[in-house]
Design a protein around this motif. Structure first.
Motif, mmCIF file in Angstrom:
data_model
loop_
_atom_site.group_PDB
_atom_site.id
_atom_site.type_symbol
_atom_site.label_atom_id
_atom_site.label_comp_id
_atom_site.label_asym_id
_atom_site.label_seq_id
_atom_site.Cartn_x
_atom_site.Cartn_y
_atom_site.Cartn_z
ATOM 1 N N ARG A 1 -69.999 -4.654 21.547
ATOM 2 C CA ARG A 1 -71.170 -4.410 22.147
ATOM 3 C C ARG A 1 -71.804 -3.025 21.831
ATOM 4 O O ARG A 1 -71.214 -2.267 21.787
ATOM 5 N N PRO A 2 -73.174 -3.254 21.353
ATOM 6 C CA PRO A 2 -73.833 -2.080 20.959
ATOM 7 C C PRO A 2 -74.055 -1.229 22.109
ATOM 8 O O PRO A 2 -74.307 0.146 22.149
ATOM 9 N N ASP A 3 -73.899 -1.607 23.475
ATOM 10 C CA ASP A 3 -73.923 -0.898 24.700
ATOM 11 C C ASP A 3 -72.701 0.053 24.907
ATOM 12 O O ASP A 3 -72.581 0.741 25.883
ATOM 13 N N GLY A 4 -71.788 -0.193 24.125
ATOM 14 C CA GLY A 4 -70.378 0.573 24.329
ATOM 15 C C GLY A 4 -69.342 -0.179 25.182
ATOM 16 O O GLY A 4 -68.313 0.501 25.215
ATOM 17 N N LYS A 5 -69.707 -1.259 25.861
ATOM 18 C CA LYS A 5 -68.588 -1.691 27.066
ATOM 19 C C LYS A 5 -67.994 -2.718 26.307
ATOM 20 O O LYS A 5 -67.948 -3.166 25.314
ATOM 21 N N ASP A 6 -66.753 -3.043 26.898
ATOM 22 C CA ASP A 6 -65.749 -3.956 26.614
ATOM 23 C C ASP A 6 -66.333 -5.326 26.679
ATOM 24 O O ASP A 6 -67.172 -5.732 27.196
ATOM 25 N N MET A 7 -65.878 -6.025 25.434
ATOM 26 C CA MET A 7 -66.249 -7.361 25.123
ATOM 27 C C MET A 7 -65.004 -8.328 24.849
ATOM 28 O O MET A 7 -63.974 -7.473 24.344
ATOM 29 N N VAL A 8 -65.112 -9.305 24.959
ATOM 30 C CA VAL A 8 -63.888 -10.295 24.571
ATOM 31 C C VAL A 8 -64.174 -11.212 23.472
ATOM 32 O O VAL A 8 -65.261 -11.795 23.454
ATOM 33 N N PHE A 9 -63.040 -11.697 22.488
ATOM 34 C CA PHE A 9 -63.289 -12.724 21.867
ATOM 35 C C PHE A 9 -62.038 -13.619 22.220
ATOM 36 O O PHE A 9 -60.773 -13.234 22.210
ATOM 37 N N ARG A 10 -62.399 -14.753 22.964
ATOM 38 C CA ARG A 10 -61.348 -15.566 23.405
ATOM 39 C C ARG A 10 -61.106 -16.497 22.539
ATOM 40 O O ARG A 10 -61.540 -16.873 21.557
ATOM 41 N N ILE A 11 -59.493 -16.771 22.308
ATOM 42 C CA ILE A 11 -58.858 -17.355 21.263
ATOM 43 C C ILE A 11 -58.379 -18.581 21.458
ATOM 44 O O ILE A 11 -57.563 -18.469 22.508
ATOM 45 N N SER A 12 -58.407 -19.756 21.103
ATOM 46 C CA SER A 12 -57.934 -21.177 21.482
ATOM 47 C C SER A 12 -57.605 -21.999 20.228
ATOM 48 O O SER A 12 -58.393 -22.066 19.326
ATOM 49 N N GLY A 13 -56.353 -22.390 19.965
ATOM 50 C CA GLY A 13 -55.701 -23.096 18.928
ATOM 51 C C GLY A 13 -54.568 -23.524 18.927
ATOM 52 O O GLY A 13 -54.050 -23.722 19.820
ATOM 53 N N SER A 14 -53.954 -24.142 17.658
ATOM 54 C CA SER A 14 -52.669 -24.695 17.488
ATOM 55 C C SER A 14 -51.979 -23.881 16.329
ATOM 56 O O SER A 14 -52.648 -23.472 15.368
ATOM 57 N N VAL A 15 -50.636 -24.201 16.293
ATOM 58 C CA VAL A 15 -49.774 -23.664 15.110
ATOM 59 C C VAL A 15 -48.967 -24.681 14.542
ATOM 60 O O VAL A 15 -48.182 -25.402 15.408
ATOM 61 N N TYR A 16 -48.933 -25.217 13.456
ATOM 62 C CA TYR A 16 -48.177 -26.134 12.835
ATOM 63 C C TYR A 16 -47.120 -25.515 11.788
ATOM 64 O O TYR A 16 -47.347 -24.460 11.127
ATOM 65 N N ALA A 17 -46.234 -26.318 11.474
ATOM 66 C CA ALA A 17 -45.290 -26.118 10.507
ATOM 67 C C ALA A 17 -45.776 -26.645 8.924
ATOM 68 O O ALA A 17 -46.458 -27.672 8.847
ATOM 69 N N ASN A 18 -46.083 -25.748 8.051
ATOM 70 C CA ASN A 18 -46.275 -26.079 6.938
ATOM 71 C C ASN A 18 -45.216 -25.999 5.963
ATOM 72 O O ASN A 18 -44.597 -24.738 5.490
ATOM 73 N N VAL A 19 -44.507 -27.180 5.494
ATOM 74 C CA VAL A 19 -43.251 -27.257 4.787
ATOM 75 C C VAL A 19 -43.162 -27.936 3.629
ATOM 76 O O VAL A 19 -43.760 -29.250 3.434
ATOM 77 N N GLU A 20 -42.925 -27.184 2.482
ATOM 78 C CA GLU A 20 -43.211 -27.756 1.168
ATOM 79 C C GLU A 20 -42.241 -28.861 0.781
ATOM 80 O O GLU A 20 -41.042 -28.892 1.107
ATOM 81 N N GLY A 21 -42.971 -29.940 0.395
ATOM 82 C CA GLY A 21 -41.985 -31.046 0.228
ATOM 83 C C GLY A 21 -41.340 -31.861 1.574
ATOM 84 O O GLY A 21 -40.715 -32.587 1.153
ATOM 85 N N ASN A 22 -41.927 -31.506 2.654
ATOM 86 C CA ASN A 22 -41.362 -32.074 3.697
ATOM 87 C C ASN A 22 -39.754 -31.678 3.746
ATOM 88 O O ASN A 22 -39.215 -32.732 4.196
ATOM 89 N N SER A 23 -39.338 -30.661 3.175
ATOM 90 C CA SER A 23 -37.917 -30.509 2.911
ATOM 91 C C SER A 23 -36.955 -30.396 4.083
ATOM 92 O O SER A 23 -35.808 -30.383 3.999
ATOM 93 N N LEU A 24 -37.675 -29.881 5.311
ATOM 94 C CA LEU A 24 -36.928 -29.866 6.485
ATOM 95 C C LEU A 24 -36.572 -30.977 7.287
ATOM 96 O O LEU A 24 -36.303 -30.856 8.436
ATOM 97 N N ASP A 25 -37.313 -32.013 7.046
ATOM 98 C CA ASP A 25 -37.723 -33.306 7.874
ATOM 99 C C ASP A 25 -36.043 -33.715 7.951
ATOM 100 O O ASP A 25 -35.286 -33.936 6.813
ATOM 101 N N PRO A 26 -35.435 -34.075 9.010
ATOM 102 C CA PRO A 26 -36.203 -34.568 10.088
ATOM 103 C C PRO A 26 -36.149 -33.368 11.391
ATOM 104 O O PRO A 26 -36.864 -33.454 12.345
ATOM 105 N N ALA A 27 -35.529 -32.414 11.074
ATOM 106 C CA ALA A 27 -35.199 -30.999 12.027
ATOM 107 C C ALA A 27 -36.594 -30.611 12.070
ATOM 108 O O ALA A 27 -37.049 -30.291 13.236
ATOM 109 N N LEU A 28 -37.455 -30.304 11.149
ATOM 110 C CA LEU A 28 -38.692 -29.524 11.020
ATOM 111 C C LEU A 28 -39.634 -30.068 10.021
ATOM 112 O O LEU A 28 -39.436 -30.196 8.980
#
Length: 327
Positions: free
Chosen positions: A58-85
């Motif tokens: 904030r230009p006035d120098g007080k605290d501000m917030v960036f609220r964060i919301s989302g998801s996390v996914y497994a990114n596995v080349e060739g689906n090589s860990l299926d079916p465990a992951l």
């Protein structure tokens, strides 16, 4: 949650947001605090520079917030860990925030962004239920879940004068939009003496941010010589591809794959505007994250935070922590 391309790029990063208060100018006769950014901010004439600075704090120098919301996914080349992951499997939701402010080095034109960030891994089916432990599907052991808890995340100093300019901005429908894409490479094997199971001991990730501000908000909050109050209404799209996070106890050298984070952020004017359930979690277990740091200091990211807090700054190793905490 970044290594700023240098100061400016990453400070865009960590991504997170401002508020709904009107853009009334701060009174000229307000008490003088030499660390307030207003006297420096109001010298900026480039509109894009003004927009960029208002995502740092904030230009006035007080605290501000960036609220964060989302998801996390497994990114596995060739689906090589299926079916465990399975490739594309949703592992967690993420819910949290970055709380930040602009800080001026007294008697200078140097500004810092001072912040802390706390982001919880939550149930894939219920974003408001914080996950306390996670079963590793590869070794079948259960580990404690460590939230992203970076104290502190500071950027700067960056020199802010009338020649300060911001990133290129495009017009998309009725919004001003800009982007920051940041490749992150950090050799933890060299800097910390801890490899975390990473290939060559190097943390390699990609951080990608898109910033959106309605043009009516832009018009209300930009202009020569003004110091807007409150926080700019900002939306951010964020994506990150990075190695398995340390608490998962998956060695990148042995278990091929990564995590993909996909989230959105929005600005809030203060800590008080965060939802009650999230504030309750913070106040019960992480009260430090209710406010910003008082002065510039060393920064953490998710990995150095884990090193500092879980590994005792090298008192134990990542492999020993996993061995001690898996059950």
């Amino acid at each position: 949650m970044f290594k700023r391309s240098l100061t400016r790029s990453v400070a865009l990063v960590t991504l997170f947001l401002s508020v709904t208060a009107p853009a009334a100018a701060v009174a000229d006769d307000a008490p003088a605090d030499p660390t307030l950014p207003g006297p420096v901010y109001k010298t900026v004439t480039d509109k894009n520079g003004q927009l960029s600075l208002q995502t740092f704090g904030r230009p006035d120098g007080k605290d501000m917030v960036f609220r964060i919301s989302g998801s996390v996914y497994a990114n596995v080349e060739g689906n090589s860990l299926d079916p465990a992951l399975r490739h594309g499997q949703k592992l967690f939701n993420i819910e949290g925030y970055n709380i930040r402010r602009l800080y001026r080095v007294p008697e200078t034109t140097q500004l810092y962004q001072l912040s802390r960030e706390i982001v919880f891994y939550t149930d894939p089916a219920d974003p408001t239920r914080v996950v306390r432990e996670w079963k590793n599907p590869i070794d079948q052991k259960t580990y404690p879940v460590i939230p992203i808890n970076n104290d502190t995340v500071n950027f700067g100093p960056f020199n802010v004068t009338s020649s300060y300019v911001g990133p290129p901005v495009r017009q998309l429908h009725d919004e001003s939009v800009w982007t920051s894409d940041i490749p992150v490479r950090t050799d933890f094997g060299t800097t910390l003496g801890e490899r975390f199971g990473l290939v060559n001991g190097v943390y390699a990730a990609q951080e990608m941010f898109d910033f959106f501000v309605d043009n009516r908000e832009v018009a209300a909050r930009t202009g020569t010589g003004m110091v807007p109050s409150g926080a700019m209404k900002t939306k951010i799209g964020w994506a990150r591809t990075s190695p398995w996070t340390p608490f998962m106890c998956l060695s990148e050298t042995d278990v091929r794959g990564q995590l993909t984070y996909h989230a959105r952020s929005w600005s809030l004017g203060s800590y008080a505007e965060i939802e009650p359930w999230l504030r309750a979690e913070v106040e019960a277990n992480h009260p430090l994250y209710k406010s910003t740091p008082s002065a510039p200091g060393p920064s953490e990211n998710s990995w150095t935070s884990f090193y500092n807090k879980q590994l005792g700054k090298g008192a134990t190793t990542w492999a020993a922590w996993c061995a001690a905490n898996g059950r």
